[in-house]
Enzyme design. Structure first.
Site, PDB file in Angstrom:
ATOM      1  N   GLY A  65      64.355  37.440  34.022  1.00 20.44           N
ATOM      2  CA  GLY A  65      63.599  36.472  33.231  1.00 20.44           C
ATOM      3  C   GLY A  65      63.707  35.054  33.762  1.00 20.44           C
ATOM      4  O   GLY A  65      63.760  34.097  33.005  1.00 20.44           O
TER       5      GLY A  65
ATOM      6  N   CYS B 218      35.414  40.025  30.884  1.00 18.96           N
ATOM      7  CA  CYS B 218      34.979  40.154  32.274  1.00 18.96           C
ATOM      8  C   CYS B 218      34.403  41.555  32.519  1.00 18.96           C
ATOM      9  O   CYS B 218      33.314  41.838  32.056  1.00 18.96           O
ATOM     10  CB  CYS B 218      36.115  39.789  33.210  1.00 18.96           C
ATOM     11  SG  CYS B 218      35.512  39.162  34.783  1.00 18.96           S
TER      12      CYS B 218
ATOM     13  N   GLU C 178      28.288  46.982  41.464  1.00 16.82           N
ATOM     14  CA  GLU C 178      29.638  47.084  42.043  1.00 16.82           C
ATOM     15  C   GLU C 178      30.067  48.554  42.082  1.00 16.82           C
ATOM     16  O   GLU C 178      30.693  49.005  43.028  1.00 16.82           O
ATOM     17  CB  GLU C 178      30.656  46.292  41.195  1.00 16.82           C
ATOM     18  CG  GLU C 178      32.096  46.431  41.684  1.00 16.82           C
ATOM     19  CD  GLU C 178      33.144  45.789  40.759  1.00 16.82           C
ATOM     20  OE1 GLU C 178      32.814  45.427  39.613  1.00 16.82           O
ATOM     21  OE2 GLU C 178      34.294  45.679  41.190  1.00 16.82           O
TER      22      GLU C 178
ATOM     23  N   HIS D 247      37.799  34.732  31.448  1.00 17.93           N
ATOM     24  CA  HIS D 247      39.083  35.263  30.970  1.00 17.93           C
ATOM     25  C   HIS D 247      39.728  34.290  29.983  1.00 17.93           C
ATOM     26  O   HIS D 247      40.519  33.425  30.398  1.00 17.93           O
ATOM     27  CB  HIS D 247      40.046  35.447  32.154  1.00 17.93           C
ATOM     28  CG  HIS D 247      39.698  36.604  33.023  1.00 17.93           C
ATOM     29  ND1 HIS D 247      40.198  37.865  32.808  1.00 17.93           N
ATOM     30  CD2 HIS D 247      38.900  36.687  34.106  1.00 17.93           C
ATOM     31  CE1 HIS D 247      39.727  38.683  33.733  1.00 17.93           C
ATOM     32  NE2 HIS D 247      38.925  37.995  34.530  1.00 17.93           N
TER      33      HIS D 247
ATOM     34  N   GLU E  54      42.080  34.717  27.986  1.00 16.24           N
ATOM     35  CA  GLU E  54      43.533  34.892  27.811  1.00 16.24           C
ATOM     36  C   GLU E  54      44.357  33.869  28.599  1.00 16.24           C
ATOM     37  O   GLU E  54      45.484  33.565  28.231  1.00 16.24           O
ATOM     38  CB  GLU E  54      43.966  36.316  28.176  1.00 16.24           C
ATOM     39  CG  GLU E  54      43.896  36.709  29.645  1.00 16.24           C
ATOM     40  CD  GLU E  54      42.538  37.256  30.072  1.00 16.24           C
ATOM     41  OE1 GLU E  54      41.519  36.904  29.433  1.00 16.24           O
ATOM     42  OE2 GLU E  54      42.489  38.017  31.063  1.00 16.24           O
TER      43      GLU E  54
END
Ligand code: GLN
Length: 555
Positions: A20, A383, A407, A520, A522
């Site tokens: 960590g 996305c 794609e 994105h 996030e």
């Protein structure tokens, strides 16, 4: 003194990886900010890849994208979530990037015929890279990737060793994170791994000032004294880095152990007393939810939660504002078919399809998006998750049976998602071009782009404003040739680039909450400022669950 008076903290790790170090560095940043100091963070990674953009998330975890479009190590995500530092290209250097710069200079003749060597040329380049981020901040926290003893990290360690002589003793601090395991059969904590790790560090000339000891219980005074004696630090510089239930407790544990006090003492800086109420409240909220929801994350890298680090955090943040624990189940999209959706997804309160590349498991993702739409289960597509939602809609609602993303199926008759070969780029304010044959890395839309929202949309309700900026990482786009047809069938385009030529958000009306975004979100969610789309998605899931109560597990 170093330029503009910045001071430097170097964080190294010993014994083994995954202790960590990234979270520890981020937490040090949070504590120093809580004392009123300005900080920035930097990660130095010993691997040879120039950046993690091309690395497999299975091996390396998530690629974190910054506003300026850098593809970086996931620890930069922790740094941005824990502090106010806004990071970019200069906050992540790898061995590959350092060598790349040195070799470019050598080819240009910058070294005037000299022999180019690890010391001083590579180490000078590393030191220059560290200084790059030191303007305008009080403290630079530099995390060295890898573990002491690795061959690859030696040039970085040599560079930070030299750094103290360059910048002055009072301006540089070495913090070493190590392990103090509890051995059940002996019934005691063992200090030997720490002793060895520090010995290794000292053998290359670095004497740590502070030791962070990762352990499952608080270290007694006796153990701390023993570690202090063998490792040549003072007893109050031996800090227990105890395991925690939620990562946002780390700054609080460090503070209770006196870490920030010791840092400012050793660096000789005066600050206000730390304000940690926000962190305390955050941890209370996270550990005492009222409700709980179950979200299915349907993706490819399902075996490794590290691949979706920012996503997991953003879901947790979204839950917090709704007083709600978010349990997420990772479902491998390869195992999902139109026929088993009901079995696999019936019990969930929300479905999220995250970003991804390539064709593996794509039909499962399309099925999940279609199932969420039909059964009115809250859906959040990010996305690739937006792209599959568009494909599912085109196939099942707009009657384009063989629609696909080019794609995945370059020969599809209806490429509703395709490679845009020419567009006006808001970031660079230039016309950009690319073809299928272009370099994979070089032609992605990367970093922050502006987006304009349509009023009367889920997106506008969430953000509460029309102009937003979000981070991208993709090559393919919504194909405008199909826009009218899909809109006619009920797909709503609720966000576009300011010129209106790039579709950024789609929604479906007559559904509790169905939204796909090309960016994105996030990457921008923070515990203190949860992202509005995650907040509203979790809210919709909570409503779907009928406000399921959180019952703590019996002890
Ligand atoms: N593979 C898709 C593209 O390149 C989506 C990328 C992503 O989800 N990050 O457009």
């Amino acid at each position: 003194m170093s330029e503009k008076g910045a001071k430097f903290i170097f964080v190294t790790g010993g014994v083994l990886s995954s202790l960590g170090k990234g979270l520890a560095s981020a937490s040090i940043g949070a504590l120093l900010e809580s004392r009123g100091l300005t900080v920035t963070l930097q990660k130095l990674d010993p691997y040879i890849n120039v950046d993690p953009g091309t690395m497999n998330p299975f091996q390396h975890g998530e690629v974190f994208v910054t506003d300026d479009g850098a593809e970086t190590d996931l620890d930069l995500g922790h740094y941005e979530r824990f502090t106010h530092a806004r990071l970019g290209h200069d906050n992540n250097f790898t061995t590959g990037k350092i060598y790349d710069q040195v070799i470019t200079k050598e080819r240009r003749g910058d070294y005037l015929g000299g022999t180019v060597q690890v010391i001083p040329h590579i180490t000078d380049e590393i030191k220059n890279s560290i200084r790059l981020v030191s303007k305008d901040v009080d403290i630079v926290i530099v995390e060295i990737g890898g573990t002491i003893g690795d061959i690859e990290s030696l040039p970085f360690l040599e560079a930070i060793r030299q750094f103290r002589a360059d910048a002055g003793k009072e301006n540089v601090l070495y913090i070493h994170l190590t392990l103090v395991p509890y051995i059940g059969t002996a019934g005691e904590l063992k200090t030997k791994p720490t002793q060895h790790s520090v010995k290794e560090l000292r053998s290359i000339g670095i004497q740590p000032d502070i030791l962070l000891c990762r352990t499952d219980r608080y270290l007694s005074k006796e153990i701390k004294s023993k570690i202090a004696l063998f490792c040549n630090v003072s007893t109050d510089a031996v800090i227990t880095a105890k395991d925690v239930e939620c990562i946002y407790e780390v700054p609080l544990v460090f503070h209770s152990e006196g870490l920030d006090n010791k840092i400012v003492e050793l660096l000789n800086i005066w600050t206000r007393t730390p304000r940690l109420e926000e962190w305390e409240q955050l941890c209370r909220q996270l550990t005492h939810p009222e409700f709980r929801v179950n979200i299915a994350v349907v993706g490819k890298y399902v075996d490794l939660t590290e691949s979706y680090k920012s996503l997991n955090e953003a879901l947790t943040h979204g839950g917090m504002l709704n007083k709600c624990r978010v349990d997420f189940t990772f479902l491998d999209s390869e195992t999902i078919t139109p026929d088993n959706c009901a079995d696999k997804l019936a019990h969930v309160d929300g479905i999220l399809v995250p970003g991804g590349f390539g064709s593996r498991g794509i039909e499962g993702k399309i099925s999940a998006a279609g199932y969420a739409r039909e059964r009115k289960i809250p859906y959040f597509g990010i996305c690739l998750g937006m792209q599959v939602a568009v494909v599912a809609f085109a196939r099942h609602v707009a009657g384009l049976e063989n629609a696909h993303s080019s794609e995945i199926d370059p020969g599809t008759p209806d490429p509703v998602i395709y490679l845009l070969t020419e567009w006006f780029d808001d970031q660079t304010q230039t016309i950009q071009t690319r073809t299928e044959a272009s370099d994979k890395g070089g032609t992605m839309r990367l970093g922050a782009y502006p987006c304009t929202l349509a009023e009367n949309s889920l997106a506008f309700t969430a953000y509460g404003r029309k102009e937003i900026s979000e981070r991208h990482r993709h090559r393919y786009e919504f194909n405008n040739q199909y826009r009218a047809k899909l809109e006619e069938a009920g797909l709503k385009v609720s966000g576009t680039s300011p010129e209106g030529d790039l579709v950024e958000i789609v929604e479906i009306e007559d559904h509790p909450w169905f939204l796909g975004c090309q960016f994105h979100p996030e990457f921008k969610s923070r515990p203190m400022e949860p992202h509005p789309l995650f907040r509203d998605f979790i809210k919709a899931a909570l409503i779907h669950s009928g406000y399921r109560k959180f019952e703590p597990m019996p002890m």
